[in-house]
Design a protein around this motif. Sequence first.
Motif, PDB file in Angstrom:
ATOM      1  N   SER A  62       0.845  -1.190   0.000  1.00  0.00           N
ATOM      2  CA  SER A  62       0.000   0.000   0.000  1.00  0.00           C
ATOM      3  C   SER A  62       0.878   1.238   0.000  1.00  0.00           C
ATOM      4  O   SER A  62       1.982   1.241   0.535  1.00  0.00           O
ATOM      5  CB  SER A  62      -0.899   0.021   1.231  1.00  0.00           C
ATOM      6  OG  SER A  62      -1.838  -1.006   1.168  1.00  0.00           O
ATOM      7  N   ALA A  63       0.359   2.298  -0.604  1.00  0.00           N
ATOM      8  CA  ALA A  63       1.060   3.576  -0.630  1.00  0.00           C
ATOM      9  C   ALA A  63       0.013   4.688  -0.647  1.00  0.00           C
ATOM     10  O   ALA A  63      -1.143   4.452  -0.990  1.00  0.00           O
ATOM     11  CB  ALA A  63       1.964   3.673  -1.856  1.00  0.00           C
ATOM     12  N   ASP A  64       0.419   5.883  -0.284  1.00  0.00           N
ATOM     13  CA  ASP A  64      -0.480   7.037  -0.314  1.00  0.00           C
ATOM     14  C   ASP A  64      -0.175   7.874  -1.541  1.00  0.00           C
ATOM     15  O   ASP A  64       0.962   8.283  -1.760  1.00  0.00           O
ATOM     16  CB  ASP A  64      -0.322   7.879   0.951  1.00  0.00           C
ATOM     17  CG  ASP A  64      -0.874   7.186   2.177  1.00  0.00           C
ATOM     18  OD1 ASP A  64      -1.871   6.447   2.032  1.00  0.00           O
ATOM     19  OD2 ASP A  64      -0.329   7.386   3.270  1.00  0.00           O
ATOM     20  N   LEU A  65      -1.215   8.136  -2.322  1.00  0.00           N
ATOM     21  CA  LEU A  65      -1.094   8.927  -3.545  1.00  0.00           C
ATOM     22  C   LEU A  65      -1.837  10.238  -3.353  1.00  0.00           C
ATOM     23  O   LEU A  65      -2.950  10.258  -2.826  1.00  0.00           O
ATOM     24  CB  LEU A  65      -1.700   8.157  -4.716  1.00  0.00           C
ATOM     25  CG  LEU A  65      -1.660   8.869  -6.053  1.00  0.00           C
ATOM     26  CD1 LEU A  65      -1.164   7.908  -7.128  1.00  0.00           C
ATOM     27  CD2 LEU A  65      -3.017   9.389  -6.441  1.00  0.00           C
ATOM     28  N   GLY A  74      -3.831  18.794  -5.147  1.00  0.00           N
ATOM     29  CA  GLY A  74      -4.019  18.798  -3.699  1.00  0.00           C
ATOM     30  C   GLY A  74      -5.084  17.811  -3.285  1.00  0.00           C
ATOM     31  O   GLY A  74      -5.453  16.917  -4.032  1.00  0.00           O
ATOM     32  N   GLY A  75      -5.567  17.994  -2.095  1.00  0.00           N
ATOM     33  CA  GLY A  75      -6.571  17.084  -1.579  1.00  0.00           C
ATOM     34  C   GLY A  75      -5.965  16.067  -0.640  1.00  0.00           C
ATOM     35  O   GLY A  75      -4.760  16.047  -0.395  1.00  0.00           O
ATOM     36  N   GLU A  76      -6.822  15.228  -0.109  1.00  0.00           N
ATOM     37  CA  GLU A  76      -6.407  14.199   0.832  1.00  0.00           C
ATOM     38  C   GLU A  76      -5.677  13.060   0.114  1.00  0.00           C
ATOM     39  O   GLU A  76      -6.041  12.710  -1.008  1.00  0.00           O
ATOM     40  CB  GLU A  76      -7.620  13.637   1.562  1.00  0.00           C
ATOM     41  CG  GLU A  76      -8.278  14.630   2.500  1.00  0.00           C
ATOM     42  CD  GLU A  76      -7.359  15.032   3.642  1.00  0.00           C
ATOM     43  OE1 GLU A  76      -6.738  14.136   4.251  1.00  0.00           O
ATOM     44  OE2 GLU A  76      -7.262  16.244   3.911  1.00  0.00           O
ATOM     45  N   THR A 107      -1.942  13.133 -15.645  1.00  0.00           N
ATOM     46  CA  THR A 107      -2.211  13.706 -14.328  1.00  0.00           C
ATOM     47  C   THR A 107      -0.952  13.654 -13.470  1.00  0.00           C
ATOM     48  O   THR A 107      -0.305  12.622 -13.376  1.00  0.00           O
ATOM     49  CB  THR A 107      -3.352  12.938 -13.608  1.00  0.00           C
ATOM     50  OG1 THR A 107      -4.521  12.973 -14.413  1.00  0.00           O
ATOM     51  CG2 THR A 107      -3.648  13.528 -12.256  1.00  0.00           C
ATOM     52  N   ARG A 108      -0.601  14.760 -12.859  1.00  0.00           N
ATOM     53  CA  ARG A 108       0.563  14.827 -11.974  1.00  0.00           C
ATOM     54  C   ARG A 108       0.179  14.294 -10.598  1.00  0.00           C
ATOM     55  O   ARG A 108      -0.888  14.620 -10.080  1.00  0.00           O
ATOM     56  CB  ARG A 108       1.071  16.263 -11.847  1.00  0.00           C
ATOM     57  CG  ARG A 108       1.545  16.878 -13.151  1.00  0.00           C
ATOM     58  CD  ARG A 108       2.832  16.297 -13.655  1.00  0.00           C
ATOM     59  NE  ARG A 108       3.883  16.493 -12.663  1.00  0.00           N
ATOM     60  CZ  ARG A 108       4.990  15.773 -12.587  1.00  0.00           C
ATOM     61  NH1 ARG A 108       5.218  14.805 -13.458  1.00  0.00           N
ATOM     62  NH2 ARG A 108       5.886  16.001 -11.657  1.00  0.00           N
ATOM     63  N   VAL A 109       1.053  13.455 -10.031  1.00  0.00           N
ATOM     64  CA  VAL A 109       0.790  12.841  -8.734  1.00  0.00           C
ATOM     65  C   VAL A 109       2.042  12.853  -7.875  1.00  0.00           C
ATOM     66  O   VAL A 109       3.153  13.002  -8.369  1.00  0.00           O
ATOM     67  CB  VAL A 109       0.285  11.380  -8.891  1.00  0.00           C
ATOM     68  CG1 VAL A 109      -1.044  11.329  -9.613  1.00  0.00           C
ATOM     69  CG2 VAL A 109       1.314  10.500  -9.577  1.00  0.00           C
ATOM     70  N   GLY A 110       1.816  12.660  -6.595  1.00  0.00           N
ATOM     71  CA  GLY A 110       2.893  12.422  -5.640  1.00  0.00           C
ATOM     72  C   GLY A 110       2.570  11.110  -4.949  1.00  0.00           C
ATOM     73  O   GLY A 110       1.406  10.841  -4.632  1.00  0.00           O
TER      74      GLY A 110
END
Length: 125
Positions: free
Chosen positions: A17-20, A25-27, A53-56
């Motif tokens: 699992s990872a957080d994207l 912005g946003g949660e 789409t740009r993501v982190g």
Amino acid sequence: MNAIDTRSLKRDSLFLSADLTLAEGGEPVRVKVRNLSDGGMMAEAPLAVERGTRVGIELRNIGRIKGSVAWTQDDRFGIVFDNEIDSKKVREPTAPGEKTPRYVRPSTIAPSSAFQTRDSSLRKI
């Protein structure tokens, strides 16, 4: 690095699992990492993203990585990282003395000793 360049990199299948986070912005959204290479990853989540789409993405033992969506298909999508990472670090323990969780370790083809018969021979059926 673009999406075509990353196809030649060795990918590691795993379940993690990872957080994207979307660039707007946003949660953070929890995603399942299905495979990972030094240049990108395949993620799965009920998330509507479009190509470009740009993501982190926050990966275990690596931290936040920036990238963009290279492809989408149903709930799965590919992310190409802006900069290469050392994808092997994701499998390393996070703290001294901690073992790498089984679901992060590479699978083996040979069965474990728990599945072998006492005389370690196969019988014909």
